[in-house]
Design a protein around this motif. Structure first.
Motif, short mmCIF file in Angstrom:
data_model
loop_
_atom_site.label_atom_id
_atom_site.label_comp_id
_atom_site.label_asym_id
_atom_site.label_seq_id
_atom_site.Cartn_x
_atom_site.Cartn_y
_atom_site.Cartn_z
N GLN A 1 -5.93 20.59 24.75
CA GLN A 1 -7.00 20.11 25.62
C GLN A 1 -6.45 19.58 26.94
O GLN A 1 -7.05 19.77 28.00
CB GLN A 1 -7.81 19.04 24.89
CG GLN A 1 -8.63 19.60 23.73
CD GLN A 1 -9.27 18.54 22.86
OE1 GLN A 1 -8.88 17.36 22.90
NE2 GLN A 1 -10.25 18.93 22.06
N THR A 2 -5.29 18.95 26.87
CA THR A 2 -4.63 18.48 28.10
C THR A 2 -4.23 19.67 28.97
O THR A 2 -4.41 19.65 30.20
CB THR A 2 -3.39 17.64 27.76
OG1 THR A 2 -3.80 16.48 27.03
CG2 THR A 2 -2.66 17.20 29.02
N PRO B 1 -14.64 26.71 22.69
CA PRO B 1 -15.23 25.36 22.74
C PRO B 1 -15.43 24.71 21.38
O PRO B 1 -15.43 23.48 21.29
CB PRO B 1 -16.57 25.59 23.45
CG PRO B 1 -16.84 27.05 23.36
CD PRO B 1 -15.51 27.72 23.31
N SER C 1 -11.06 24.99 19.55
CA SER C 1 -9.85 24.69 20.33
C SER C 1 -8.75 25.74 20.17
O SER C 1 -7.62 25.51 20.59
CB SER C 1 -9.29 23.30 20.01
OG SER C 1 -10.18 22.29 20.42
N ILE D 1 -4.00 19.76 19.11
CA ILE D 1 -5.31 19.93 19.76
C ILE D 1 -5.40 19.08 21.02
O ILE D 1 -5.90 19.52 22.06
CB ILE D 1 -6.45 19.61 18.77
CG1 ILE D 1 -6.50 20.70 17.69
CG2 ILE D 1 -7.79 19.51 19.50
CD1 ILE D 1 -7.54 20.46 16.62
N LYS D 2 -4.87 17.87 20.95
CA LYS D 2 -4.86 17.02 22.14
C LYS D 2 -4.02 17.66 23.24
O LYS D 2 -4.42 17.65 24.42
CB LYS D 2 -4.29 15.64 21.79
CG LYS D 2 -4.30 14.66 22.95
CD LYS D 2 -3.77 13.30 22.54
CE LYS D 2 -3.76 12.33 23.73
NZ LYS D 2 -3.21 11.00 23.34
N LEU E 1 -9.84 27.29 26.12
CA LEU E 1 -9.96 27.20 24.67
C LEU E 1 -11.36 27.58 24.21
O LEU E 1 -12.34 27.39 24.94
CB LEU E 1 -9.65 25.77 24.20
CG LEU E 1 -8.31 25.19 24.64
CD1 LEU E 1 -8.21 23.74 24.19
CD2 LEU E 1 -7.15 26.01 24.10
N GLN F 1 -5.66 22.54 28.98
CA GLN F 1 -6.90 23.11 29.52
C GLN F 1 -7.37 22.32 30.74
O GLN F 1 -7.78 22.91 31.75
CB GLN F 1 -7.99 23.12 28.45
CG GLN F 1 -9.32 23.67 28.95
CD GLN F 1 -10.31 23.91 27.83
OE1 GLN F 1 -10.63 25.05 27.50
NE2 GLN F 1 -10.79 22.84 27.22
N GLU F 2 -7.31 21.00 30.67
CA GLU F 2 -7.69 20.17 31.82
C GLU F 2 -6.79 20.45 33.02
O GLU F 2 -7.21 20.31 34.17
CB GLU F 2 -7.62 18.70 31.43
CG GLU F 2 -8.69 18.27 30.43
CD GLU F 2 -8.45 16.88 29.86
OE1 GLU F 2 -7.48 16.22 30.31
OE2 GLU F 2 -9.20 16.47 28.96
#
Length: 227
Positions: free
Chosen positions: A44-45, A56, A59, A40-41, A54, A47-48
């Motif tokens: 999210q990385t 919301p 994820s 998940i981390k 993702l 996605q950034e």
């Protein structure tokens, strides 16, 4: 396998191409053999980094351009399978990645009239189509799902003018479909590379320039970072 933006992007993109949908978080955990927290981390990385969109709350993968896991107005079919593209540009990006004969079914201006775009032997048969880009690229990622939803096909620039007035939408750039097709081959040409990296702002500007995308919609700030 090492878990980073490139390897994660490749795993998800390859499954989109091969199966028509994105892997679930559990599938990604199994593939990389790491914890759910780490996956998940990593998502999210990514996605950034503008490499994925993702859901919301969960994820799970929603969008990885040019593909969507959710129904859209762009349905792509070939003998290999079928996919949803996010927009007119993305649907041509899917075609560029698949590199095979296919059709793109959509509606003009997201309204009632359906059209089927045929790509045979790398050539678009419907040369009389246009694509409207109403959102400035500098704002594209403010709400990229909305941005994609507005990139639609039309049969003429006059039709775009009428559509913009009807829906109180700002008119942006109107490009012939064949120019966007050639542009998409370059823009999405590296998306199945295991060593994929996101285009930098400077690289994006150079690609826009190469395809003579000169409307103010394509103007990008002088800054470092990824598009």
């Amino acid at each position: 396998m090492e878990l980073n933006n490139s390897t994660l992007h490749y795993f998800i993109m390859n499954q989109f191409v091969e199966l028509g949908y994105a892997p679930k978080i559990d599938d990604i955990i199994y593939h990389f053999d790491v914890s759910k927290f780490e996956i998940i981390k990593a998502l999210q990385t990514l996605q950034e980094y503008h490499g994925v969109v993702l859901h919301p709350k969960s994820s799970e993968v929603w969008i990885m351009h040019p593909f969507s896991t959710a129904p859209t107005n762009f349905w792509i079919e070939s003998k290999k399978g079928s996919w949803w593209g996010n927009c007119a540009w993305c649907s041509l990006g899917v075609a560029a990645l698949l590199n095979c004969d296919l059709t793109i079914t959509t509606t003009l201006g997201g309204e009632a009239k359906q059209v089927v775009i045929e790509i045979i032997n790398g050539q678009i048969k419907n040369q009389n189509m246009f694509i409207h880009f109403p959102i400035p690229m500098v704002n594209a990622w403010d709400n990229v799902t909305y941005t994609c939803s507005t990139m639609l096909m039309f049969e003429s620039e006059a039709e775009v003018n009428n559509w913009c007035e009807k829906h109180s939408m700002n008119k942006g750039d109107v490009q012939p479909i064949n120019n966007v097709w050639e542009f998409s081959k370059v823009w999405y040409g590296n998306h199945l590379n295991p060593n994929w990296v996101k285009w930098s702002v400077e690289e994006a500007k150079e690609i826009f320039k190469r395809f003579e995308l000169q409307h103010s919609v394509w103007n990008m700030p002088q800054k470092v970072g990824r598009f």
